[in-house]
Design a protein around this motif. Structure first.
Motif, PDB file in Angstrom:
ATOM      1  N   LYS A  19     -34.550 -30.075 -53.675  1.00 55.79           N
ATOM      2  CA  LYS A  19     -35.363 -31.022 -54.447  1.00 55.79           C
ATOM      3  C   LYS A  19     -36.715 -31.241 -53.771  1.00 55.79           C
ATOM      4  O   LYS A  19     -37.757 -31.235 -54.436  1.00 55.79           O
ATOM      5  N   GLU A  20     -36.700 -31.416 -52.472  1.00 51.14           N
ATOM      6  CA  GLU A  20     -37.939 -31.623 -51.724  1.00 51.14           C
ATOM      7  C   GLU A  20     -38.874 -30.424 -51.855  1.00 51.14           C
ATOM      8  O   GLU A  20     -40.081 -30.581 -52.036  1.00 51.14           O
ATOM      9  N   ALA A  21     -38.315 -29.217 -51.783  1.00 52.76           N
ATOM     10  CA  ALA A  21     -39.130 -28.004 -51.912  1.00 52.76           C
ATOM     11  C   ALA A  21     -39.764 -27.908 -53.292  1.00 52.76           C
ATOM     12  O   ALA A  21     -40.942 -27.585 -53.422  1.00 52.76           O
ATOM     13  N   VAL A  22     -38.992 -28.201 -54.324  1.00 56.19           N
ATOM     14  CA  VAL A  22     -39.514 -28.131 -55.694  1.00 56.19           C
ATOM     15  C   VAL A  22     -40.620 -29.157 -55.893  1.00 56.19           C
ATOM     16  O   VAL A  22     -41.666 -28.859 -56.481  1.00 56.19           O
ATOM     17  N   GLU A  23     -40.417 -30.362 -55.383  1.00 56.40           N
ATOM     18  CA  GLU A  23     -41.435 -31.402 -55.535  1.00 56.40           C
ATOM     19  C   GLU A  23     -42.697 -31.078 -54.736  1.00 56.40           C
ATOM     20  O   GLU A  23     -43.805 -31.316 -55.197  1.00 56.40           O
ATOM     21  N   GLU A  24     -42.530 -30.540 -53.532  1.00 56.32           N
ATOM     22  CA  GLU A  24     -43.682 -30.276 -52.672  1.00 56.32           C
ATOM     23  C   GLU A  24     -44.502 -29.069 -53.122  1.00 56.32           C
ATOM     24  O   GLU A  24     -45.728 -29.107 -53.111  1.00 56.32           O
ATOM     25  N   TYR A  25     -43.842 -27.979 -53.517  1.00 60.06           N
ATOM     26  CA  TYR A  25     -44.559 -26.740 -53.813  1.00 60.06           C
ATOM     27  C   TYR A  25     -44.781 -26.494 -55.305  1.00 60.06           C
ATOM     28  O   TYR A  25     -45.605 -25.664 -55.663  1.00 60.06           O
ATOM     29  N   GLY A  26     -44.060 -27.174 -56.156  1.00 56.58           N
ATOM     30  CA  GLY A  26     -44.273 -27.083 -57.609  1.00 56.58           C
ATOM     31  C   GLY A  26     -44.364 -25.658 -58.111  1.00 56.58           C
ATOM     32  O   GLY A  26     -43.503 -24.829 -57.821  1.00 56.58           O
ATOM     33  N   ILE A  27     -45.431 -25.365 -58.848  1.00 59.89           N
ATOM     34  CA  ILE A  27     -45.572 -24.029 -59.448  1.00 59.89           C
ATOM     35  C   ILE A  27     -45.856 -22.955 -58.408  1.00 59.89           C
ATOM     36  O   ILE A  27     -45.749 -21.772 -58.704  1.00 59.89           O
ATOM     37  N   GLY A  28     -46.203 -23.342 -57.190  1.00 65.78           N
ATOM     38  CA  GLY A  28     -46.431 -22.367 -56.124  1.00 65.78           C
ATOM     39  C   GLY A  28     -45.133 -21.842 -55.520  1.00 65.78           C
ATOM     40  O   GLY A  28     -45.133 -20.847 -54.802  1.00 65.78           O
ATOM     41  N   LEU A  29     -44.014 -22.495 -55.839  1.00 66.83           N
ATOM     42  CA  LEU A  29     -42.713 -22.083 -55.315  1.00 66.83           C
ATOM     43  C   LEU A  29     -42.321 -20.739 -55.914  1.00 66.83           C
ATOM     44  O   LEU A  29     -42.375 -20.545 -57.125  1.00 66.83           O
ATOM     45  N   ARG A  30     -41.969 -19.784 -55.066  1.00 68.25           N
ATOM     46  CA  ARG A  30     -41.614 -18.447 -55.541  1.00 68.25           C
ATOM     47  C   ARG A  30     -40.111 -18.191 -55.506  1.00 68.25           C
ATOM     48  O   ARG A  30     -39.561 -17.618 -56.434  1.00 68.25           O
ATOM     49  N   LYS A  31     -39.430 -18.590 -54.425  1.00 67.18           N
ATOM     50  CA  LYS A  31     -37.975 -18.402 -54.384  1.00 67.18           C
ATOM     51  C   LYS A  31     -37.371 -19.247 -53.281  1.00 67.18           C
ATOM     52  O   LYS A  31     -38.045 -19.641 -52.323  1.00 67.18           O
ATOM     53  N   ILE A  32     -36.079 -19.524 -53.452  1.00 65.56           N
ATOM     54  CA  ILE A  32     -35.285 -20.234 -52.452  1.00 65.56           C
ATOM     55  C   ILE A  32     -34.038 -19.397 -52.213  1.00 65.56           C
ATOM     56  O   ILE A  32     -33.331 -19.040 -53.158  1.00 65.56           O
TER      57      ILE A  32
END
Length: 55
Positions: A19-32
């Motif tokens: 959740k923290e990663a999604v909120e922090e990086y938003g559309i810049g998130l590529r993969k987890i």
């Protein structure tokens, strides 16, 4: 440029880490990617696009 950070946690911590990663990086998130070690600990690799490369 893509960057990857590493977070460690137990199973009960994974939803918060994601959740923290999604909120922090938003559309810049590529993969987890989540990997379990032999001791029941998890490593979360979070890959995101560097904000400077989006300019």
């Amino acid at each position: 440029m893509e960057l990857t950070i590493k977070r460690k946690g137990f199973l009960e911590n994974l939803p918060g880490i994601v959740k923290e990663a999604v909120e922090e990086y938003g559309i810049g998130l590529r993969k987890i990617v989540i990997e379990e070690d032999g001791k029941g600990c998890y490593t979360v690799f979070i890959t995101y696009e560097s904000p400077t490369s989006r300019l």
